[in-house]
Design a protein around this motif. Structure first.
Motif, PDB file in Angstrom:
ATOM      1  N   GLY A  95       0.783  -1.223   0.000  1.00  0.00           N
ATOM      2  CA  GLY A  95       0.000   0.000   0.000  1.00  0.00           C
ATOM      3  C   GLY A  95       0.817   1.276   0.000  1.00  0.00           C
ATOM      4  O   GLY A  95       0.249   2.373  -0.039  1.00  0.00           O
ATOM      5  N   SER A  96       2.151   1.146   0.033  1.00  0.00           N
ATOM      6  CA  SER A  96       3.015   2.331   0.050  1.00  0.00           C
ATOM      7  C   SER A  96       3.642   2.539  -1.317  1.00  0.00           C
ATOM      8  O   SER A  96       3.702   1.630  -2.148  1.00  0.00           O
ATOM      9  N   TRP A  97       4.160   3.768  -1.539  1.00  0.00           N
ATOM     10  CA  TRP A  97       4.877   4.064  -2.787  1.00  0.00           C
ATOM     11  C   TRP A  97       6.085   3.152  -2.944  1.00  0.00           C
ATOM     12  O   TRP A  97       6.363   2.656  -4.037  1.00  0.00           O
ATOM     13  N   GLY A  98       6.817   2.907  -1.850  1.00  0.00           N
ATOM     14  CA  GLY A  98       7.998   2.053  -1.923  1.00  0.00           C
ATOM     15  C   GLY A  98       7.684   0.628  -2.295  1.00  0.00           C
ATOM     16  O   GLY A  98       8.523  -0.080  -2.865  1.00  0.00           O
ATOM     17  N   GLY A  99       6.478   0.178  -1.982  1.00  0.00           N
ATOM     18  CA  GLY A  99       6.054  -1.175  -2.316  1.00  0.00           C
ATOM     19  C   GLY A  99       5.417  -1.297  -3.689  1.00  0.00           C
ATOM     20  O   GLY A  99       4.957  -2.380  -4.066  1.00  0.00           O
TER      21      GLY A  99
END
Length: 208
Positions: A95-99
């Motif tokens: 759910g994150s940008w990094g993921g």
């Protein structure tokens, strides 16, 4: 090795862990791999390899690490060192940008996105072997991250399963120079070919 050694219908490019956290500036692990990535020119070489592979009809498989979620390793008996080290940073957090996948190096339409691996091997506890077999793949070319962990583990497992394994030594990176040396030292134990980007490109089939 002749130019026809990588037949487009029997060869796959495996891009391992192309997440923003690794491959985008500002990602949680970007600075950790930046020195070796710059030294190997990994990003520039991926920009040569990936479009060329697509243009000649070689299928791309995305081989992603598990995206961290709350409670992932609760009550696990044998969490490994990398998993434990990643708990505070929540690298590749769901759910994150990094993921999210890097927009340039991640999947495009027609690619196969494999089930996420929990540790290092893209084959262990995933559908990678099934997907490769269903697509008639006999030869795998490995690029991405990390040279002496996920790339090496996936390559070793692939060799044991009977695939022809190619490493592209300047299309990968590690957390340290020592990690790159370890990957270079271990590669000949399981890889059928260890090539530079230039050597790989010269051996790919012509575009249809």
């Amino acid at each position: 090795m002749s130019a026809s050694s990588y037949e487009h219908d029997q060869t796959a490019l495996l891009i391992v862990d192309p997440y923003n956290d690794f491959m985008s500036e500002g990602g949680k692990l970007f600075n950790a791999i930046k020195e070796t990535a710059d030294a190997s020119h990994m990003f520039d070489n991926l920009r040569l390899i990936i479009p060329r592979v697509r243009s000649v009809g070689i299928r791309v498989f995305i081989v992603p690490h598990h995206r961290s979620c709350p409670g992932d390793f609760d009550h696990w008996q044998h969490i490994n060192m990398f998993q434990k080290a990643g708990l505070p940073t929540k690298a590749f957090e769901a759910g994150s940008w990094g993921g999210e996948f890097h927009p340039e190096f991640g999947p495009q339409e027609g690619d196969v996105v494999v089930k996420e691996h929990w540790a290092q091997s893209g084959f262990a506890n995933t559908d990678l072997d099934l997907q490769l077999k269903q697509h008639g793949i006999r030869k795998i070319i490995l690029v991405g991250l990390i040279a002496n962990s996920c790339i090496e583990s996936t390559g070793r497992f692939g060799m044991e399963l009977g695939y022809h394994v190619t490493l592209v030594k300047d299309a990968t990176a590690a957390f340290s120079h020592e990690g790159m040396v370890a990957a270079e030292t271990n590669g000949p134990m399981y890889a059928h070919a260890i090539l530079t980007t230039e050597e790989l490109l010269s051996r790919l089939p012509p575009a249809p």
